[in-house]
Design an enzyme around this catalytic site. Sequence first.
Site, PDB file in Angstrom:
ATOM      1  N   PHE A 113      -2.584  -2.493  -7.347  1.00  0.00           N
ATOM      2  CA  PHE A 113      -1.396  -2.704  -6.527  1.00  0.00           C
ATOM      3  C   PHE A 113      -1.540  -4.050  -5.805  1.00  0.00           C
ATOM      4  O   PHE A 113      -2.586  -4.327  -5.236  1.00  0.00           O
ATOM      5  CB  PHE A 113      -1.284  -1.564  -5.516  1.00  0.00           C
ATOM      6  CG  PHE A 113       0.052  -1.481  -4.841  1.00  0.00           C
ATOM      7  CD1 PHE A 113       1.137  -0.922  -5.487  1.00  0.00           C
ATOM      8  CD2 PHE A 113       0.216  -1.950  -3.552  1.00  0.00           C
ATOM      9  CE1 PHE A 113       2.370  -0.835  -4.855  1.00  0.00           C
ATOM     10  CE2 PHE A 113       1.453  -1.871  -2.925  1.00  0.00           C
ATOM     11  CZ  PHE A 113       2.534  -1.310  -3.573  1.00  0.00           C
ATOM     12  N   ASP A 184      -9.475   3.054  -4.428  1.00  0.00           N
ATOM     13  CA  ASP A 184      -8.194   3.326  -3.787  1.00  0.00           C
ATOM     14  C   ASP A 184      -7.609   4.567  -4.455  1.00  0.00           C
ATOM     15  O   ASP A 184      -7.404   4.590  -5.673  1.00  0.00           O
ATOM     16  CB  ASP A 184      -7.278   2.108  -3.958  1.00  0.00           C
ATOM     17  CG  ASP A 184      -6.003   2.244  -3.137  1.00  0.00           C
ATOM     18  OD1 ASP A 184      -5.529   3.386  -2.959  1.00  0.00           O
ATOM     19  OD2 ASP A 184      -5.469   1.212  -2.704  1.00  0.00           O
ATOM     20  N   TYR A 209       1.489   9.279   2.503  1.00  0.00           N
ATOM     21  CA  TYR A 209       2.941   9.489   2.379  1.00  0.00           C
ATOM     22  C   TYR A 209       3.383   9.683   0.926  1.00  0.00           C
ATOM     23  O   TYR A 209       4.554   9.919   0.673  1.00  0.00           O
ATOM     24  CB  TYR A 209       3.724   8.334   3.026  1.00  0.00           C
ATOM     25  CG  TYR A 209       3.292   6.956   2.578  1.00  0.00           C
ATOM     26  CD1 TYR A 209       3.701   6.437   1.363  1.00  0.00           C
ATOM     27  CD2 TYR A 209       2.460   6.173   3.378  1.00  0.00           C
ATOM     28  CE1 TYR A 209       3.286   5.193   0.948  1.00  0.00           C
ATOM     29  CE2 TYR A 209       2.044   4.922   2.985  1.00  0.00           C
ATOM     30  CZ  TYR A 209       2.453   4.433   1.756  1.00  0.00           C
ATOM     31  OH  TYR A 209       2.030   3.199   1.351  1.00  0.00           O
ATOM     32  N   LYS A 210       2.441   9.563  -0.038  1.00  0.00           N
ATOM     33  CA  LYS A 210       2.801   9.781  -1.440  1.00  0.00           C
ATOM     34  C   LYS A 210       2.596  11.272  -1.757  1.00  0.00           C
ATOM     35  O   LYS A 210       3.411  12.088  -1.348  1.00  0.00           O
ATOM     36  CB  LYS A 210       1.981   8.851  -2.333  1.00  0.00           C
ATOM     37  CG  LYS A 210       2.396   7.380  -2.133  1.00  0.00           C
ATOM     38  CD  LYS A 210       1.538   6.369  -2.845  1.00  0.00           C
ATOM     39  CE  LYS A 210       2.053   4.959  -2.557  1.00  0.00           C
ATOM     40  NZ  LYS A 210       1.065   3.910  -2.844  1.00  0.00           N
ATOM     41  N   ARG A 356       9.611   4.509 -13.660  1.00  0.00           N
ATOM     42  CA  ARG A 356       8.461   5.333 -13.289  1.00  0.00           C
ATOM     43  C   ARG A 356       8.924   6.695 -12.784  1.00  0.00           C
ATOM     44  O   ARG A 356       9.871   6.779 -12.001  1.00  0.00           O
ATOM     45  CB  ARG A 356       7.722   4.571 -12.179  1.00  0.00           C
ATOM     46  CG  ARG A 356       6.375   5.069 -11.844  1.00  0.00           C
ATOM     47  CD  ARG A 356       5.686   4.085 -10.928  1.00  0.00           C
ATOM     48  NE  ARG A 356       6.275   4.087  -9.585  1.00  0.00           N
ATOM     49  CZ  ARG A 356       5.594   3.830  -8.462  1.00  0.00           C
ATOM     50  NH1 ARG A 356       4.318   3.512  -8.545  1.00  0.00           N
ATOM     51  NH2 ARG A 356       6.182   3.841  -7.290  1.00  0.00           N
TER      52      ARG A 356
HETATM   53  C1  LIG Z   1       1.253   2.640  -2.113  1.00  0.00           C
HETATM   54  C2  LIG Z   1       0.044   1.749  -2.219  1.00  0.00           C
HETATM   55  C3  LIG Z   1      -0.304   0.876  -1.170  1.00  0.00           C
HETATM   56  C4  LIG Z   1       0.570   0.735   0.045  1.00  0.00           C
HETATM   57  O1  LIG Z   1      -0.108   0.150   1.117  1.00  0.00           O
HETATM   58  P1  LIG Z   1       0.501   0.294   2.589  1.00  0.00           P
HETATM   59  O2  LIG Z   1      -0.354  -0.569   3.435  1.00  0.00           O
HETATM   60  O3  LIG Z   1       0.445   1.746   2.962  1.00  0.00           O
HETATM   61  O4  LIG Z   1       1.919  -0.175   2.551  1.00  0.00           O
HETATM   62  C5  LIG Z   1      -1.461   0.147  -1.313  1.00  0.00           C
HETATM   63  N1  LIG Z   1      -2.249   0.245  -2.415  1.00  0.00           N
HETATM   64  C6  LIG Z   1      -1.932   1.067  -3.439  1.00  0.00           C
HETATM   65  C7  LIG Z   1      -2.825   1.143  -4.627  1.00  0.00           C
HETATM   66  C8  LIG Z   1      -0.769   1.816  -3.383  1.00  0.00           C
HETATM   67  O5  LIG Z   1      -0.424   2.605  -4.401  1.00  0.00           O
END
Ligand SMILES: *Cc1c(COP(=O)(O)O)cnc(C)c1O
Length: 397
Positions: A113, A184, A209-210, A356
Amino acid sequence: MTDFDATRAMFHLPDGMIYLDGNSLGPLPVAAADRVARTVRDEWGEMLITGWNRAGWMDMPTRLGDRIGRLIGAEPGHVVLGDTLSIKVYQALASALEMTPGKQIILSDIGNFPTDLYMAEGLARTLGDGYALKTVAPEDVAAHITEEVAVLMLTEVDYRTGRRHDMAALTAKAHAAGALAIWDLAHSAGALPVDVAGGQADFAVGCTYKYLNSGPGGPAFIYVAPRHADTARPVLSGWLGHEAPFAFDLDYRPGPGVERMRVGTPPVLQMAALEAALDVWDHAEIDDVRARSVELSELFIREVEARCPDLALASPRDPAQRGSQVSFRFPDGYAAMQALTARGVIGDFRAPDIMRFGFTPLYLQPAEVIRAAEIIEEVMAGRLWDRPEFKTRERVT
Ligand SMILES: *Cc1c(COP(=O)(O)O)cnc(C)c1O
């Protein structure tokens, strides 16, 4: 055996909506609305500042951290909540780099990400002195774990394709090369069984939050392996990570274990929502969730491929190689997803061409998966996406 009709009843889902985006933002647990209202009214409203002690607000980051720890195979007392995932990535990486002196390469993959990569780049820039982020194709990661790598930083499940890395194997390879491994779990926690202790992860981070349904802006979590918990030095050395925050010392002394990864005042209202969301897990087994997620995903792939020749599977075909989402490539994927959204089928779009869909057995049923495939077929076969109103990009895709 988990009763998925019972867990489904624990969520509020709007009428007529088929929600295939719980991998991005989980829906509202019915109990969360009340829990947050109670926290606002009875705790904030009535207790004011005394709520930090009387309502246990100050302990929530570790208390709820432990409940998440159980879902990711962490040893008790080694997960803490706070901040956003981007911040937690930065913290883990900064500590890990300090623990691998003499090496300056952070290895990640181009499927990670972007915020994880941006945070790493920013940290490398601040450190200067040869620190650099190296990214390779996901399938080439293992081959690039060499002696020069200080830290292997990966997201277990690719946010676009759903491709899953082998945490234990890659971590073992990193350790053999004298590197540390940060995982992660944004698309793993609450989606599939994770074993950070068994997999020997040095650090793990993720969001709530996911698949954990804490609501928009819910806090992130960080795990530090017990063997590092009292030696990892926090770079974001905030007062609540101090050994004695209320001594108000002028010098920083890190707190015990993972508590040192706390930074500042925790988001109490968001944690109230998270607490209610985690109660759902008292009625669900992660192995059942995984088995059902594979069933739902396989059903979806079968139905969509039979109905929509224009959509090309972008996820691994072998469910063992996937997380809990399925992605298809389509050049006009953005417009197609907008057209689906207009018909109540909610997924999302990731540039350049990925549609997705997330599979979340706690509240998603097989009949909805089939109905979603029927609607996708209507949109694709009738080119219903080919209209100007579906082609204007909004801020969040
Ligand atoms: C959703 C996601 C994030 C989001 O980061 P925030 O700081 O909470 O906005 C970061 N890394 C990954 C791999 C994600 O899927």
